[in-house]
Scaffold this active site. Structure first.
Site, PDB file in Angstrom:
ATOM      1  N   HIS A 143       0.817  -1.225   0.000  1.00 53.09           N
ATOM      2  CA  HIS A 143       0.000   0.000   0.000  1.00 53.09           C
ATOM      3  C   HIS A 143       0.846   1.268   0.000  1.00 53.09           C
ATOM      4  CE1 HIS A 143      -3.586  -2.292   0.467  1.00 53.09           C
ATOM      5  NE2 HIS A 143      -3.319  -2.709   1.683  1.00 53.09           N
ATOM      6  N   HIS A 182      -6.299  -7.282  -0.697  1.00 53.54           N
ATOM      7  CA  HIS A 182      -6.463  -5.834  -0.853  1.00 53.54           C
ATOM      8  C   HIS A 182      -5.713  -5.365  -2.094  1.00 53.54           C
ATOM      9  CE1 HIS A 182      -6.790  -6.807   3.505  1.00 53.54           C
ATOM     10  NE2 HIS A 182      -7.916  -6.126   3.334  1.00 53.54           N
ATOM     11  N   ASP A 268      -4.441 -12.965   2.876  1.00 56.02           N
ATOM     12  CA  ASP A 268      -5.686 -12.552   3.533  1.00 56.02           C
ATOM     13  C   ASP A 268      -6.936 -12.784   2.690  1.00 56.02           C
ATOM     14  OD1 ASP A 268      -4.653 -10.584   1.891  1.00 56.02           O
ATOM     15  OD2 ASP A 268      -4.468  -9.072   3.457  1.00 56.02           O
TER      16      ASP A 268
HETATM   17  C1  9RB Z   1      -8.072   3.953   8.329  1.00 54.48           C
HETATM   18  C2  9RB Z   1      -8.686   2.766   8.043  1.00 54.48           C
HETATM   19  C3  9RB Z   1      -7.781  -0.499   6.750  1.00 54.48           C
HETATM   20  C4  9RB Z   1      -6.409  -0.470   6.648  1.00 54.48           C
HETATM   21  C5  9RB Z   1      -5.729  -1.587   6.175  1.00 54.48           C
HETATM   22  C6  9RB Z   1      -6.398  -2.722   5.830  1.00 54.48           C
HETATM   23  C7  9RB Z   1      -5.714  -3.922   5.295  1.00 54.48           C
HETATM   24  C8  9RB Z   1      -4.479  -3.906   4.848  1.00 54.48           C
HETATM   25  C9  9RB Z   1      -3.878  -5.068   4.238  1.00 54.48           C
HETATM   26  C10 9RB Z   1      -7.768  -2.759   5.935  1.00 54.48           C
HETATM   27  C11 9RB Z   1      -8.443  -1.655   6.395  1.00 54.48           C
HETATM   28  C12 9RB Z   1     -10.009   2.946   8.359  1.00 54.48           C
HETATM   29  C13 9RB Z   1      -6.659   4.278   8.136  1.00 54.48           C
HETATM   30  C14 9RB Z   1     -11.073   1.934   8.210  1.00 54.48           C
HETATM   31  O1  9RB Z   1      -3.905  -6.173   4.677  1.00 54.48           O
HETATM   32  N1  9RB Z   1      -3.285  -4.927   3.098  1.00 54.48           N
HETATM   33  O2  9RB Z   1      -2.778  -5.942   2.400  1.00 54.48           O
HETATM   34  N2  9RB Z   1      -8.511   0.577   7.212  1.00 54.48           N
HETATM   35  N3  9RB Z   1      -8.019   1.703   7.576  1.00 54.48           N
HETATM   36  N4  9RB Z   1     -10.181   4.163   8.822  1.00 54.48           N
HETATM   37  N5  9RB Z   1      -9.032   4.774   8.819  1.00 54.48           N
HETATM   38  C15 9RB Z   1      -8.824   6.136   9.271  1.00 54.48           C
HETATM   39 ZN    ZN Z   2      -4.135  -7.327   2.533  1.00 56.49          ZN
END
Ligand code: 9RB
Ligand code: ZN
Length: 373
Positions: A143, A182, A268
């Site tokens: 990411h 993702h 995942d």
């Molecule tokens: C933030 C939020 C996320 C962040 C990362 C993942 C998975 C990552 C992964 C899923 C949800 C929310 C920063 C909701 O495994 N990648 O391969 N959500 N992040 N709200 N905020 C402020």
């Molecule tokens: Zn992921």
């Protein structure tokens, strides 16, 4: 067949905090939890299964090193690198960039060791020290964009490794296959204008980041046509993932003719993951690895380097990862997946028409990949 392998204890020390992902806030009803969803124990357990299964002595264990600032600069802005270093020196560490990606003091050193792990693995494959390899690095990287970290990623590990491969080994065409659930937005961002790297991401549609990884994101300028996205509907299982690999990913690789394949191996999409809603078992990871190895044998002397991304089920990530490693290493009698019956028993493994439609659309886009150089 020699398969390179990387795990380092320091990867297990990446501190994602007590409100990991869901920020703890006693005033808002958000309870702290010592074992948040992203937690390095999941990857440590993967490594421990590799050891206990008896596979470890058959692998060529490589030592990671820290990526240098110069190596990071080939991908990231000086401001982002300086920001990570400054925050890492604070008594309580900092955040990669989006407020949801905490890291502890010393996180910079762990992140540079993570990028360096991917780099060492790519280097070993290109030198021919190993035929292929898997680096269980942490924190993840896919990411992280040029100018900011996000989604638990500080630096884009595989992008740093790829730029190193191009600079030091003169490799002209590299393909990224990202099977994390993702979207690999950071890797896509780094190479969006660049025909020398094909990025292919298969992921759950609109899972994370928001509004990212749609079919119409195909690259820009000189890089137009060299990004491919396969946004699978939630609920896609083994057959849908293997279908996507066979019908969209592999033909895209054949059109592009890479000299090296780098896999962003998030685990995942598995049926027990708390951060997505796919239904993959170790069977699909095994088959997807086989298909990629066959393509790599045809296209680039079998050269595949894999680096860990996400994966949040401490129960099931180890089994999915072991299946990939056994396949890479050509193990003839793999250890029986002790959880397969239960995860596969949840169903969802048939290819549904709405899943097929998306893959078929992506396949059409993939077949139009131009010859780069
Ligand atoms: C933030 C939020 C996320 C962040 C990362 C993942 C998975 C990552 C992964 C899923 C949800 C929310 C920063 C909701 O495994 N990648 O391969 N959500 N992040 N709200 N905020 C402020
Ligand atoms: Zn992921």
């Amino acid at each position: 067949m020699t398969t390179g392998y990387i795990w380092h204890e320091l990867y297990g020390w990446h501190d994602t905090g007590t409100g990991s992902l869901f920020e703890a806030d006693a005033l808002a009803g958000m309870q702290p939890i010592s074992h948040g969803i992203p937690h390095p124990d999941t990857k440590r357990r993967f490594h421990e299964l590799v050891a206990v299964s008896g596979l470890l002595p058959q692998l060529n264990r490589l030592q990671p090193r820290h990526a240098t600032e110069d190596e990071l600069l080939a991908v990231h802005t000086p401001e982002h690198i300086a920001d990570m270093r400054r925050q890492s020196a604070q008594p309580r560490g900092g955040d990669a960039g989006d407020g949801g990606s905490p890291f502890g003091r010393g996180g910079y050193e762990i992140a540079t060791l993570s990028a360096g792990g991917a780099l060492v693995m790519v280097e070993a494959v290109l030198r021919g020290d190993v035929d292929n390899g898997y680096a269980i690095v942490n924190p993840p990287g896919h990411h992280a964009e040029r100018a900011r970290g996000m989604g638990m990623c500080m630096f884009n590990n595989i992008a740093v490794a790829i730029r190193h491969a191009q600079r030091e080994f003169g490799v002209e065409r590299i393909a990224v296959v990202d099977w994390d659930v993702h979207h690999g937005n950071g890797t896509q961002d780094v190479f969006y204008d660049d025909p020398s790297v094909l990025t292919v991401s298969m992921h759950q549609n609109d899972c994370f980041p928001p509004n990212s990884g749609h079919l119409d994101e195909v690259g820009h300028g000189a890089g137009e046509g060299f990004a491919l996205n396969i946004p699978l509907p939630p609920g896609t299982g083994d057959t849908g993932h293997v279908y996507a690999m066979e019908q969209a990913v592999i033909p895209a690789l054949k059109a592009y003719r890479p000299e090296l394949i780098v896999v962003a191996s998030g685990l995942d999409a598995n049926g027990l993951d708390p951060l997505a809603r796919q239904l993959v078992t170790s069977r699909a990871y095994r088959t997807m690895t086989e298909r990629l190895m066959d393509a790599a044998a045809d296209l680039c002397g079998g050269r595949i380097a894999m680096a860990q991304e996400g994966g949040y089920s401490p129960h099931y990530v180890p089994w999915c990862g072991l299946a990939i490693l056994e396949t890479l290493a050509g193990v003839e009698e793999p250890l029986k997946d002790g959880m397969l019956k239960i995860v596969a028993g949840m169903g969802g493994h048939d290819l549904e028409p709405h899943q097929k439609r998306i893959v078929d659309e992506a396949a059409l886009i993939g077949r139009r990949i131009p010859q780069p150089l």
